[in-house]
Design a protein around this motif. Structure first.
Motif, PDB file in Angstrom:
ATOM      1  N   HIS A  48      43.597  26.083 122.387  1.00  0.00           N
ATOM      2  CA  HIS A  48      44.644  25.479 123.394  1.00  0.00           C
ATOM      3  C   HIS A  48      44.753  26.117 125.112  1.00  0.00           C
ATOM      4  O   HIS A  48      45.438  27.136 124.529  1.00  0.00           O
ATOM      5  CB  HIS A  48      45.978  24.410 122.846  1.00  0.00           C
ATOM      6  CG  HIS A  48      46.693  23.935 123.706  1.00  0.00           C
ATOM      7  ND1 HIS A  48      46.609  23.177 123.815  1.00  0.00           N
ATOM      8  CD2 HIS A  48      48.020  24.521 124.058  1.00  0.00           C
ATOM      9  CE1 HIS A  48      47.463  22.648 124.518  1.00  0.00           C
ATOM     10  NE2 HIS A  48      48.234  23.122 125.243  1.00  0.00           N
ATOM     11  N   PRO A  49      44.568  26.058 126.077  1.00  0.00           N
ATOM     12  CA  PRO A  49      44.519  26.938 126.886  1.00  0.00           C
ATOM     13  C   PRO A  49      46.248  26.603 127.401  1.00  0.00           C
ATOM     14  O   PRO A  49      47.598  25.948 127.331  1.00  0.00           O
ATOM     15  CB  PRO A  49      44.545  25.571 128.431  1.00  0.00           C
ATOM     16  CG  PRO A  49      43.299  25.074 127.753  1.00  0.00           C
ATOM     17  CD  PRO A  49      43.979  24.955 126.125  1.00  0.00           C
ATOM     18  N   GLY A  50      46.653  28.417 128.016  1.00  0.00           N
ATOM     19  CA  GLY A  50      48.280  28.742 127.361  1.00  0.00           C
ATOM     20  C   GLY A  50      48.884  29.103 126.676  1.00  0.00           C
ATOM     21  O   GLY A  50      49.815  29.831 126.419  1.00  0.00           O
ATOM     22  N   SER A  51      47.667  29.290 125.193  1.00  0.00           N
ATOM     23  CA  SER A  51      48.457  29.259 124.004  1.00  0.00           C
ATOM     24  C   SER A  51      48.165  31.183 123.789  1.00  0.00           C
ATOM     25  O   SER A  51      46.797  31.519 124.708  1.00  0.00           O
ATOM     26  CB  SER A  51      48.025  29.364 122.506  1.00  0.00           C
ATOM     27  OG  SER A  51      46.379  28.998 122.909  1.00  0.00           O
ATOM     28  N   PHE A  52      48.550  32.670 124.275  1.00  0.00           N
ATOM     29  CA  PHE A  52      48.602  33.598 124.010  1.00  0.00           C
ATOM     30  C   PHE A  52      49.195  34.515 122.336  1.00  0.00           C
ATOM     31  O   PHE A  52      49.909  33.985 121.859  1.00  0.00           O
ATOM     32  CB  PHE A  52      48.943  34.752 125.485  1.00  0.00           C
ATOM     33  CG  PHE A  52      50.861  34.379 125.125  1.00  0.00           C
ATOM     34  CD1 PHE A  52      51.140  35.619 124.622  1.00  0.00           C
ATOM     35  CD2 PHE A  52      51.450  33.872 125.724  1.00  0.00           C
ATOM     36  CE1 PHE A  52      52.387  35.536 124.465  1.00  0.00           C
ATOM     37  CE2 PHE A  52      52.627  33.137 126.189  1.00  0.00           C
ATOM     38  CZ  PHE A  52      53.313  34.560 125.251  1.00  0.00           C
ATOM     39  N   ARG A  53      48.518  35.576 121.967  1.00  0.00           N
ATOM     40  CA  ARG A  53      48.381  36.565 121.060  1.00  0.00           C
ATOM     41  C   ARG A  53      48.435  37.601 121.886  1.00  0.00           C
ATOM     42  O   ARG A  53      47.897  38.308 122.490  1.00  0.00           O
ATOM     43  CB  ARG A  53      47.677  35.992 120.350  1.00  0.00           C
ATOM     44  CG  ARG A  53      47.739  35.319 118.905  1.00  0.00           C
ATOM     45  CD  ARG A  53      46.184  35.069 117.866  1.00  0.00           C
ATOM     46  NE  ARG A  53      46.586  36.896 117.419  1.00  0.00           N
ATOM     47  CZ  ARG A  53      47.295  36.403 116.035  1.00  0.00           C
ATOM     48  NH1 ARG A  53      47.872  35.150 115.865  1.00  0.00           N
ATOM     49  NH2 ARG A  53      48.062  37.973 115.685  1.00  0.00           N
ATOM     50  N   ASP A  54      49.630  38.597 121.189  1.00  0.00           N
ATOM     51  CA  ASP A  54      49.580  39.966 121.348  1.00  0.00           C
ATOM     52  C   ASP A  54      49.211  41.094 120.370  1.00  0.00           C
ATOM     53  O   ASP A  54      49.895  40.648 119.407  1.00  0.00           O
ATOM     54  CB  ASP A  54      51.087  40.867 122.166  1.00  0.00           C
ATOM     55  CG  ASP A  54      51.465  39.628 123.154  1.00  0.00           C
ATOM     56  OD1 ASP A  54      50.411  39.615 124.395  1.00  0.00           O
ATOM     57  OD2 ASP A  54      52.453  39.545 123.972  1.00  0.00           O
ATOM     58  N   GLU A  55      48.335  42.038 120.350  1.00  0.00           N
ATOM     59  CA  GLU A  55      47.921  42.180 119.195  1.00  0.00           C
ATOM     60  C   GLU A  55      47.593  44.213 119.768  1.00  0.00           C
ATOM     61  O   GLU A  55      47.416  44.767 120.587  1.00  0.00           O
ATOM     62  CB  GLU A  55      46.494  42.184 118.451  1.00  0.00           C
ATOM     63  CG  GLU A  55      45.837  42.517 117.464  1.00  0.00           C
ATOM     64  CD  GLU A  55      45.435  41.542 116.879  1.00  0.00           C
ATOM     65  OE1 GLU A  55      43.939  41.871 115.752  1.00  0.00           O
ATOM     66  OE2 GLU A  55      44.952  40.441 117.144  1.00  0.00           O
ATOM     67  N   THR A  56      48.644  44.823 118.872  1.00  0.00           N
ATOM     68  CA  THR A  56      48.265  46.408 119.140  1.00  0.00           C
ATOM     69  C   THR A  56      47.178  46.939 117.509  1.00  0.00           C
ATOM     70  O   THR A  56      47.096  46.376 116.587  1.00  0.00           O
ATOM     71  CB  THR A  56      49.404  47.307 119.459  1.00  0.00           C
ATOM     72  OG1 THR A  56      49.833  46.586 118.311  1.00  0.00           O
ATOM     73  CG2 THR A  56      49.981  46.784 120.544  1.00  0.00           C
ATOM     74  N   ARG A  57      46.230  47.635 117.695  1.00  0.00           N
ATOM     75  CA  ARG A  57      45.585  48.008 117.214  1.00  0.00           C
ATOM     76  C   ARG A  57      44.926  49.715 117.261  1.00  0.00           C
ATOM     77  O   ARG A  57      44.857  50.241 118.733  1.00  0.00           O
ATOM     78  CB  ARG A  57      44.166  46.776 117.205  1.00  0.00           C
ATOM     79  CG  ARG A  57      43.011  47.650 116.516  1.00  0.00           C
ATOM     80  CD  ARG A  57      41.467  47.101 116.488  1.00  0.00           C
ATOM     81  NE  ARG A  57      42.085  45.412 115.827  1.00  0.00           N
ATOM     82  CZ  ARG A  57      40.762  44.544 115.639  1.00  0.00           C
ATOM     83  NH1 ARG A  57      39.774  45.186 115.972  1.00  0.00           N
ATOM     84  NH2 ARG A  57      41.430  43.243 115.284  1.00  0.00           N
TER      85      ARG A  57
END
Ligand SMILES: [Zn+2]
Ligand SMILES: [Zn+2]
Length: 212
Positions: A48-57
Motif C-alpha cells: 500500500h503506497p505510503g506505508s513504511f517500516r524502519d529496520e536496523t540490522r
C-alpha cells in the motif's frame, strides 16, 4: 575439546599464536554467512503506497569491497539503519550503513583502521514498465524480497577514499631515506648530503623526460 582449550589459552598469550587464532576466526566468519544478511522480507510492509517500516540490522560483508589502499573487509560487521517505504512502482529504501574500513595511509603507508558511513536512497521496482528495456542500473524486487547488497556495495565503493590518511596532517615519508617523518620530527633532513645541483632535475616530470 582439548583443542578448543588449547586455542583459548594461546589466544590469551600475546604474540604470534594469539594473532593466528584471531585471523582464523575472522576467515571462518567470512565463509560462514553470506549475502543473506542483506536480504529483507517485505511482506510486513505490504504494497500500500505510503506505508513504511524502519529496520536496523547488523550484516556481515560477504566479500572484500574496494581494493588497494582502502577496503571494507569480508566478514566485517555493517550497521544498517533503513527505512522501507512502499510507493506506486516499488519500494524506496533510504538509509545509512556504517562499516569498518581497513587500509594503508597514502602518505606514510602505515596500516589504518577507521569506519566509513554511507547513506543511500534506492528505488527497487516491482517490475519493469511494459516495453521498457531493463537498464542495468535499475533495481528490482524479487517477489517480496529485497536484496540490498548490490546497492550497499555500489554506495561503499563510491565512498571509499582514494587517498586515506592515518591523520589529517600526516607528513608522509622522507623523500631521501624513507623515514617516517611523523616520528623523525620536523628537523629531519639531509641538507649536507644533498647536492643542490640535483634540485632542478627533481622537479622534472617523468613525462617530460620521456618526450625528450
Ligand atoms: Zn600516514
Ligand atoms: Zn630522511
Amino acid at each position: 575439546m582439548s583443542n578448543t582449550r588449547g586455542k583459548s589459552v594461546a589466544r590469551g598469550v600475546p604474540g604470534a599464536h594469539g594473532q593466528d587464532a584471531d585471523s582464523g576466526a575472522r576467515v571462518s566468519a567470512a565463509h560462514g554467512r553470506g549475502s543473506g544478511d542483506f536480504v529483507f522480507d517485505l511482506r510486513p510492509l505490504g504494497r500500500h503506497p505510503g506505508s513504511f517500516r524502519d529496520e536496523t540490522r547488523t550484516a556481515l560483508v560477504p566479500v572484500d569491497l574496494g581494493s588497494g589502499l582502502a577496503l571494507v573487509p569480508a566478514g566485517a560487521e555493517v550497521a544498517l539503519d533503513l527505512r522501507f517505504e512502499a510507493v506506486a512502482e516499488g519500494v524506496l529504501v533510504t538509509g545509512s550503513a556504517v562499516a569498518p574500513l581497513t587500509g594503508e595511509c597514502a602518505r606514510c603507508l602505515d596500516p589504518l583502521t577507521t569506519t566509513t558511513e554511507v547513506s543511500f536512497q534506492e528505488l527497487y521496482r516491482y517490475q519493469p514498465d511494459p516495453g521498457e528495456d531493463e537498464a542495468d542500473e535499475e533495481r528490482f524486487l524479487d517477489g517480496d524480497w529485497l536484496d540490498l547488497e548490490p546497492a550497499f556495495r555500489d554506495a561503499v565503493v563510491l565512498a571509499l577514499p582514494l587517498s586515506p590518511l592515518c591523520q589529517e596532517d600526516c607528513p608522509g615519508l622522507c623523500a631521501e631515506c624513507g623515514a617516517r617523518l611523523a616520528e623523525a620530527g620536523p628537523d629531519h633532513g639531509h641538507g649536507a648530503d644533498t647536492d643542490p645541483r640535483w634540485g632542478p632535475l627533481r622537479q622534472l616530470d617523468v613525462s617530460d623526460r620521456i618526450e625528450d
